[in-house]
Design a protein around this motif. Structure first.
Motif, PDB file in Angstrom:
ATOM      1  N   PRO A   1       8.207  15.026   0.977  1.00  0.00           N
ATOM      2  CA  PRO A   1       8.200  15.353   2.414  1.00  0.00           C
ATOM      3  C   PRO A   1       6.817  15.678   2.960  1.00  0.00           C
ATOM      4  CG  PRO A   1      10.027  16.454   1.313  1.00  0.00           C
ATOM      5  CD  PRO A   1       9.151  15.885   0.237  1.00  0.00           C
ATOM      6  N   LYS A   2       5.863  15.954   2.082  1.00  0.00           N
ATOM      7  CA  LYS A   2       4.509  16.283   2.527  1.00  0.00           C
ATOM      8  C   LYS A   2       3.674  15.048   2.842  1.00  0.00           C
ATOM      9  CE  LYS A   2       4.437  20.551  -0.224  1.00  0.00           C
ATOM     10  NZ  LYS A   2       4.403  21.496   0.909  1.00  0.00           N
ATOM     11  N   LEU A   3       4.185  13.864   2.498  1.00  0.00           N
ATOM     12  CA  LEU A   3       3.448  12.636   2.788  1.00  0.00           C
ATOM     13  C   LEU A   3       3.469  12.364   4.283  1.00  0.00           C
ATOM     14  CD1 LEU A   3       4.620  10.270  -0.108  1.00  0.00           C
ATOM     15  CD2 LEU A   3       2.464  11.511   0.089  1.00  0.00           C
ATOM     16  N   HIS A   4       2.324  11.956   4.800  1.00  0.00           N
ATOM     17  CA  HIS A   4       2.195  11.727   6.237  1.00  0.00           C
ATOM     18  C   HIS A   4       2.008  10.248   6.555  1.00  0.00           C
ATOM     19  CE1 HIS A   4       2.090  16.030   6.804  1.00  0.00           C
ATOM     20  NE2 HIS A   4       1.063  16.135   5.970  1.00  0.00           N
ATOM     21  N   GLN A   5       2.602   9.387   5.751  1.00  0.00           N
ATOM     22  CA  GLN A   5       2.556   7.957   6.007  1.00  0.00           C
ATOM     23  C   GLN A   5       3.807   7.327   5.413  1.00  0.00           C
ATOM     24  OE1 GLN A   5      -1.078   6.912   3.923  1.00  0.00           O
ATOM     25  NE2 GLN A   5       0.050   6.263   2.133  1.00  0.00           N
ATOM     26  N   PRO A   6       4.150   6.111   5.835  1.00  0.00           N
ATOM     27  CA  PRO A   6       5.350   5.461   5.303  1.00  0.00           C
ATOM     28  C   PRO A   6       5.237   5.281   3.793  1.00  0.00           C
ATOM     29  CG  PRO A   6       4.521   4.310   7.233  1.00  0.00           C
ATOM     30  CD  PRO A   6       3.461   5.280   6.835  1.00  0.00           C
ATOM     31  N   PHE A   7       6.373   5.381   3.088  1.00  0.00           N
ATOM     32  CA  PHE A   7       6.354   5.192   1.642  1.00  0.00           C
ATOM     33  C   PHE A   7       7.748   4.802   1.166  1.00  0.00           C
ATOM     34  CE2 PHE A   7       7.934   9.466   2.113  1.00  0.00           C
ATOM     35  CZ  PHE A   7       8.872   9.596   1.099  1.00  0.00           C
ATOM     36  N   GLU A   8       7.778   4.260  -0.042  1.00  0.00           N
ATOM     37  CA  GLU A   8       9.027   4.076  -0.772  1.00  0.00           C
ATOM     38  C   GLU A   8       8.764   4.472  -2.214  1.00  0.00           C
ATOM     39  OE1 GLU A   8      10.465   0.099  -1.182  1.00  0.00           O
ATOM     40  OE2 GLU A   8       8.521  -0.737  -1.741  1.00  0.00           O
TER      41      GLU A   8
ATOM     42  N   GLN B   1       0.798  -1.224   0.000  1.00  0.00           N
ATOM     43  CA  GLN B   1       0.000   0.000   0.000  1.00  0.00           C
ATOM     44  C   GLN B   1       0.834   1.279   0.000  1.00  0.00           C
ATOM     45  OE1 GLN B   1      -3.363  -0.208  -0.329  1.00  0.00           O
ATOM     46  NE2 GLN B   1      -2.947  -2.392  -0.505  1.00  0.00           N
ATOM     47  N   HIS B   2       2.156   1.151  -0.010  1.00  0.00           N
ATOM     48  CA  HIS B   2       2.965   2.353   0.203  1.00  0.00           C
ATOM     49  C   HIS B   2       4.109   2.495  -0.800  1.00  0.00           C
ATOM     50  CE1 HIS B   2       0.802   2.685   3.961  1.00  0.00           C
ATOM     51  NE2 HIS B   2       1.172   1.468   4.282  1.00  0.00           N
ATOM     52  N   THR B   3       3.991   1.899  -1.970  1.00  0.00           N
ATOM     53  CA  THR B   3       5.073   1.962  -2.950  1.00  0.00           C
ATOM     54  C   THR B   3       4.669   2.829  -4.135  1.00  0.00           C
ATOM     55  OG1 THR B   3       5.892  -0.233  -2.335  1.00  0.00           O
ATOM     56  CG2 THR B   3       6.586   0.642  -4.462  1.00  0.00           C
ATOM     57  N   LEU B   4       5.427   3.902  -4.363  1.00  0.00           N
ATOM     58  CA  LEU B   4       5.232   4.776  -5.508  1.00  0.00           C
ATOM     59  C   LEU B   4       6.204   4.352  -6.602  1.00  0.00           C
ATOM     60  CD1 LEU B   4       5.181   8.205  -3.623  1.00  0.00           C
ATOM     61  CD2 LEU B   4       3.252   6.700  -4.115  1.00  0.00           C
ATOM     62  N   LEU B   5       5.808   4.543  -7.850  1.00  0.00           N
ATOM     63  CA  LEU B   5       6.646   4.142  -8.974  1.00  0.00           C
ATOM     64  C   LEU B   5       6.732   5.256 -10.004  1.00  0.00           C
ATOM     65  CD1 LEU B   5       8.217   2.020 -10.683  1.00  0.00           C
ATOM     66  CD2 LEU B   5       6.000   1.269 -11.579  1.00  0.00           C
ATOM     67  N   PHE B   6       7.961   5.545 -10.435  1.00  0.00           N
ATOM     68  CA  PHE B   6       8.207   6.451 -11.563  1.00  0.00           C
ATOM     69  C   PHE B   6       8.984   5.666 -12.609  1.00  0.00           C
ATOM     70  CE2 PHE B   6      11.286   8.953 -13.894  1.00  0.00           C
ATOM     71  CZ  PHE B   6      10.534   9.984 -14.426  1.00  0.00           C
ATOM     72  N   VAL B   7       8.554   5.740 -13.865  1.00  0.00           N
ATOM     73  CA  VAL B   7       9.262   5.095 -14.968  1.00  0.00           C
ATOM     74  C   VAL B   7       9.473   6.132 -16.060  1.00  0.00           C
ATOM     75  CG1 VAL B   7       9.222   3.280 -16.713  1.00  0.00           C
ATOM     76  CG2 VAL B   7       8.226   2.847 -14.458  1.00  0.00           C
ATOM     77  N   GLY B   8      10.713   6.358 -16.448  1.00  0.00           N
ATOM     78  CA  GLY B   8      10.972   7.323 -17.512  1.00  0.00           C
ATOM     79  C   GLY B   8      12.416   7.783 -17.515  1.00  0.00           C
ATOM     80  N   ARG B   9      12.728   8.597 -18.495  1.00  0.00           N
ATOM     81  CA  ARG B   9      14.067   9.166 -18.605  1.00  0.00           C
ATOM     82  C   ARG B   9      14.311  10.149 -17.468  1.00  0.00           C
ATOM     83  NH1 ARG B   9      18.369   8.354 -21.516  1.00  0.00           N
ATOM     84  NH2 ARG B   9      18.511  10.444 -22.402  1.00  0.00           N
ATOM     85  N   ILE B  10      15.523  10.137 -16.923  1.00  0.00           N
ATOM     86  CA  ILE B  10      15.882  11.059 -15.858  1.00  0.00           C
ATOM     87  C   ILE B  10      16.430  12.324 -16.503  1.00  0.00           C
ATOM     88  CG2 ILE B  10      17.286  11.392 -13.789  1.00  0.00           C
ATOM     89  CD1 ILE B  10      17.207   8.392 -13.379  1.00  0.00           C
ATOM     90  N   ILE B  11      15.496  13.179 -16.895  1.00  0.00           N
ATOM     91  CA  ILE B  11      15.805  14.460 -17.520  1.00  0.00           C
ATOM     92  C   ILE B  11      14.856  15.504 -16.931  1.00  0.00           C
ATOM     93  CG2 ILE B  11      16.710  13.485 -19.677  1.00  0.00           C
ATOM     94  CD1 ILE B  11      13.979  13.922 -20.930  1.00  0.00           C
ATOM     95  N   PRO B  12      15.224  16.793 -16.948  1.00  0.00           N
ATOM     96  CA  PRO B  12      14.368  17.819 -16.332  1.00  0.00           C
ATOM     97  C   PRO B  12      12.933  17.811 -16.851  1.00  0.00           C
ATOM     98  CG  PRO B  12      16.528  18.732 -16.826  1.00  0.00           C
ATOM     99  CD  PRO B  12      16.504  17.351 -17.439  1.00  0.00           C
ATOM    100  N   LEU B  13      12.731  17.508 -18.135  1.00  0.00           N
ATOM    101  CA  LEU B  13      11.404  17.558 -18.729  1.00  0.00           C
ATOM    102  C   LEU B  13      10.421  16.618 -18.033  1.00  0.00           C
ATOM    103  CD1 LEU B  13      10.147  19.098 -21.163  1.00  0.00           C
ATOM    104  CD2 LEU B  13      10.464  17.019 -22.502  1.00  0.00           C
ATOM    105  N   LYS B  14      10.908  15.525 -17.457  1.00  0.00           N
ATOM    106  CA  LYS B  14      10.025  14.523 -16.851  1.00  0.00           C
ATOM    107  C   LYS B  14       9.529  14.935 -15.468  1.00  0.00           C
ATOM    108  CE  LYS B  14      10.007  11.580 -20.239  1.00  0.00           C
ATOM    109  NZ  LYS B  14       8.769  11.297 -20.988  1.00  0.00           N
ATOM    110  N   GLY B  15      10.078  16.006 -14.896  1.00  0.00           N
ATOM    111  CA  GLY B  15       9.525  16.555 -13.662  1.00  0.00           C
ATOM    112  C   GLY B  15       9.761  15.741 -12.408  1.00  0.00           C
TER     113      GLY B  15
END
Length: 246
Positions: free
Chosen positions: A117-124, A94-108
């Motif tokens: 830091p605004k998340l108020h629960q455990p995450f990875e 329930q606490h895993t976030l995923l990003f897939v993509g090129r590591i470039i500024p355009l991908k944000g």
């Protein structure tokens, strides 16, 4: 899609009585900064095409804006081989976030790191992809400064089963892109059964994400106008003038 070869193909078709079908994945947002010659090419090709294929709803909006009759526009969404994601069995996480993509500024990706830091629960956060070494170094430094580095796993480029496994592990897929004509990773997440949080600038989100059902479409810049973010400019200006700089 708007280069000299496309124009040459259009002229050949007109000269020989053949039909010309134009394909585009560009949108009003992705083409907002085009120059005068590029605008001329679009005007000629779009206005004289016998039919147009748009890769998304947003691409269709662009064609309509440039004068293509709606009856001549057909949507054919971009896709990838989704067979390896479609039947993936999700893991209980329930606490895993995923990003897939090129590591470039355009991908944000920097925008996503600022939000963590605004998340108020455990995450990875799993980050899948490679790209610019300088950008990755900046992001890793940012993660250290915001005290979220220990929650981030840099997995590098993945494909095949390892990529499918990343989607199986994820409870939420995040695409914070500043600009994407479609965003094929949205399809991979969708077919993996992973809820999506997509930037409003991922133009393919409007055809794949149904807010409240399988995800959300957000404006990732809104947080940049909160008081905590806005006041930084004031603090920096005061620090500048009081340090003796001119």
């Amino acid at each position: 899609e708007y280069n000299p070869s496309a124009l040459k193909a259009l002229l050949w078709c007109k000269r020989h009585g053949r039909k010309f079908i134009h394909l585009t994945d560009g949108t009003l947002h992705s083409e907002r900064n085009i120059g005068r010659v590029q605008k001329l090419m679009r005007h000629i090709i779009i206005r004289h095409a016998d039919a147009c294929i748009a890769s998304s709803t947003k691409a269709k909006e662009k064609l309509l804006q440039w004068g293509a009759p709606e009856r001549k526009i057909f949507i054919s969404l971009l896709t990838v081989d989704i067979s390896r994601f479609r039947y993936a069995e999700k893991r209980e996480n329930q606490h895993t976030l995923l990003f897939v993509g090129r590591i470039i500024p355009l991908k944000g990706l920097d925008l996503l790191l600022r939000a963590l830091p605004k998340l108020h629960q455990p995450f990875e956060l799993l980050i899948v992809g490679d790209g610019e070494a300088e950008e990755k170094a900046k992001l890793m430094a940012m993660a250290e400064e915001t005290h979220v580095a220990r929650h981030i796993h840099w997995l590098g480029f993945q494909s095949g089963e390892p990529l499918a496994d990343a989607y199986r592990r994820a409870s939420v897929f995040v695409l914070p892109t500043r600009e994407d004509c479609f965003g094929l990773v949205l399809l991979e997440a969708l077919c993996s059964g992973t809820p999506i949080v997509a930037s409003k600038y991922a133009d393919g989100a409007y055809d794949t994400v149904h807010p409240g059902e399988n995800g959300l479409i957000v404006d990732q810049y809104i947080s940049q106008f909160e008081f905590e973010a806005v006041m930084q400019g004031y603090l920096q200006a005061i620090a500048f003038v009081t340090s003796g700089n001119k």
